[in-house]
Design an enzyme around this catalytic site. Structure first.
Site, PDB file in Angstrom:
ATOM      1  N   ASP A   1       3.276   4.427  -5.322  1.00 43.56           N
ATOM      2  CA  ASP A   1       2.607   5.786  -5.159  1.00 43.56           C
ATOM      3  C   ASP A   1       3.526   6.856  -5.560  1.00 43.56           C
ATOM      4  O   ASP A   1       4.329   7.561  -4.766  1.00 43.56           O
ATOM      5  CB  ASP A   1       2.132   5.958  -3.599  1.00 43.56           C
ATOM      6  CG  ASP A   1       1.345   7.352  -3.384  1.00 43.56           C
ATOM      7  OD1 ASP A   1       1.377   8.057  -4.037  1.00 43.56           O
ATOM      8  OD2 ASP A   1       1.218   7.527  -2.166  1.00 43.56           O
TER       9      ASP A   1
ATOM     10  N   ASP B   1       0.777  -1.123  -0.010  1.00 39.91           N
ATOM     11  CA  ASP B   1      -0.021   0.065   0.183  1.00 39.91           C
ATOM     12  C   ASP B   1       0.863   1.196   0.025  1.00 39.91           C
ATOM     13  O   ASP B   1       1.911   1.648   0.704  1.00 39.91           O
ATOM     14  CB  ASP B   1      -0.843  -0.071   1.331  1.00 39.91           C
ATOM     15  CG  ASP B   1      -2.067   0.944   1.351  1.00 39.91           C
ATOM     16  OD1 ASP B   1      -2.316   1.549   0.210  1.00 39.91           O
ATOM     17  OD2 ASP B   1      -2.576   1.459   2.302  1.00 39.91           O
TER      18      ASP B   1
HETATM   19  P1  13P Z   1      -8.416   4.627   6.085  1.00 44.68           P
HETATM   20  O1  13P Z   1      -7.528   4.442   6.961  1.00 44.68           O
HETATM   21  O2  13P Z   1      -9.215   5.939   5.836  1.00 44.68           O
HETATM   22  O3  13P Z   1      -9.491   3.462   6.082  1.00 44.68           O
HETATM   23  O4  13P Z   1      -7.778   4.564   4.385  1.00 44.68           O
HETATM   24  C1  13P Z   1      -7.100   3.221   4.081  1.00 44.68           C
HETATM   25  C2  13P Z   1      -6.153   3.529   2.997  1.00 44.68           C
HETATM   26  O5  13P Z   1      -6.702   4.100   2.080  1.00 44.68           O
HETATM   27  C3  13P Z   1      -5.257   2.622   2.703  1.00 44.68           C
HETATM   28  O6  13P Z   1      -4.579   3.001   1.591  1.00 44.68           O
END
Ligand code: 13P
Length: 288
Positions: free
Chosen positions: A106, A85
Site C-alpha cells: 500500500d 493486507d
Molecule cells: P471492511 O472492514 O470495511 O470490511 O474493509 C476490509 C478491507 O478493505 C480490508 O482491506
C-alpha cells in the site's frame, strides 16, 4: 493443497464475472471458520492479514505456519491465498520471508513516483517467487490499524502507471471506506471505476471496504471489473454480537460454559454465516 498465489483465482473471477472474497483473520478461530466455510461451499478464498493482526498473532511466521498446517489438517482442497493486507514496504518483505503467497503493497500515501519505484521492485521479487501482488492508488477511506484514509477517488492515469508495472491486481479508491459507512455516504463512484477500467484493461480490480456496501452496488462493481472484495468489519461485528449474546444469556455460567471453546463457538458460527452471505453475493460459490 498448498497456499496459492491469487493470480489464477482472480483471473477466473474476472472472466466469469464474479468476485473472490478476501476475509481478514485475527486468530485461530477466525481462520478455521473461514477455511471451513470456503471448503463447504467449494469457493476459492483469500485470507487477509493486516500488519496489526500479524503482530497480534505473534508474527507473520506464526500466521503462515498456522494457516499451512490448518489447510493440511482440515483437508482443505479449495484454493487458498494468504495475503498481506495494506502492507508497508518492510511488512511485504517480512511476509515474503514468512511464506505468504500474496502481498499488498500500500504505497497510496506515498508520492506517486515513490509508489511506482517500490511497487516495481516488488513486482520483480514476487514474480520470481510465484506470488501475487496488489497495489493501491487513491487512499481508501476510514480507519484501519490506526491508518486513516480520506476515501479519495483514484486518478485513472496513475492507476494505469501502476498497473503497467505488472502487478497482479489493483485497488483503486472509488469512494469506498473501511468500517461502517456513514449515513451521508455518497456511494461508490462508478464513473471513477469505469474510467479506471478503461485505462487498465484486463487487470483484476479490488474493492476494499466490503462491509455495508449495498448488494446492487457490489454487483455493479463486479460487472465493471472488480474481482476481489475485502471484508473485515462485518465479520468483527458478527463475531462480537454473537459472543456478547452468549455471555449476556449467562450461558458461560452454565454447565461447561466456562470452556473457552464453547464461549467462542457462537462467534465462529456467526463468522461462517457472514462469509457464506458474502460469498453468495460475490457469486464465488462452487467456483473452486
Ligand atoms: P471492511 O472492514 O470495511 O470490511 O474493509 C476490509 C478491507 O478493505 C480490508 O482491506
Amino acid at each position: 493443497m498448498a497456499l496459492v498465489s491469487a493470480k489464477e483465482m482472480l483471473e477466473k473471477a474476472r472472466d466469469g464475472k464474479y468476485a473472490v472474497g478476501q476475509f481478514n483473520i485475527n486468530n485461530l478461530e477466525w481462520t478455521k471458520s473461514i477455511l471451513q466455510t470456503a471448503q463447504e461451499l467449494n469457493a476459492p478464498v483469500i485470507l487477509g492479514v493486516s500488519e496489526g493482526a500479524g503482530k497480534y498473532m505473534t508474527g507473520f511466521k506464526t500466521v503462515a505456519d498456522m494457516v499451512k498446517a490448518m489447510i493440511e489438517e482440515l483437508k482443505i482442497t479449495v484454493p487458498v491465498a494468504l495475503h498481506l493486507d495494506h502492507g508497508t514496504y518492510d511488512g511485504c518483505y517480512k511476509c515474503i520471508k514468512a511464506g505468504f503467497s500474496s502481498i499488498m503493497f500500500d504505497g497510496s500515501h506515498l508520492p506517486i513516483e515513490e509508489n511506482i519505484a517500490k511497487t516495481k521492485e516488488l513486482v520483480a521479487v514476487t514474480k520470481q517467487l510465484g506470488m501475487s501482488l496488489e497495489a493501491e492508488v487513491g487512499a481508501i477511506g476510514g480507519e484501519e490499524d490506526g491508518v486513516v484514509g480520506k476515501g479519495e477517488c483514484a486518478d485513472p492515469d496513475e492507476c494505469k502507471k501502476i498497473a503497467d508495472l505488472g502487478v497482479t491486481m489493483l485497488a483503486a479508491g472509488i469512494g469506498n471506506i473501511h468500517g461502517k459507512y456513514p449515513a451521508n455516504w455518497e456511494g461508490l463512484s462508478f464513473e471513477t471505476l469505469a474510467a479506471v477500467k478503461a485505462k487498465v484493461g484486463d487487470m483484476p480490480l479490488v474493492l476494499h471496504g466490503g462491509t455495508g456496501i449495498p448488494t446492487d452496488m457490489i454487483k455493479k462493481a463486479i460487472s465493471l471489473g472488480v474481482a476481489k472484495i475485502n471484508v473485515n468489519t462485518e465479520c468483527q461485528l458478527a463475531f462480537q454480537a454473537a459472543t456478547r449474546k452468549y455471555i449476556e444469556a449467562g450461558k458461560d455460567l452454565q454447565g461447561k460454559g466456562f470452556d473457552p471453546r464453547k464461549l467462542l463457538a457462537d462467534g465462529c458460527a456467526a463468522i461462517k454465516e457472514t462469509v457464506k452471505e458474502k460469498m453468495e453475493i460475490f457469486g464465488c460459490i462452487g467456483k473452486a
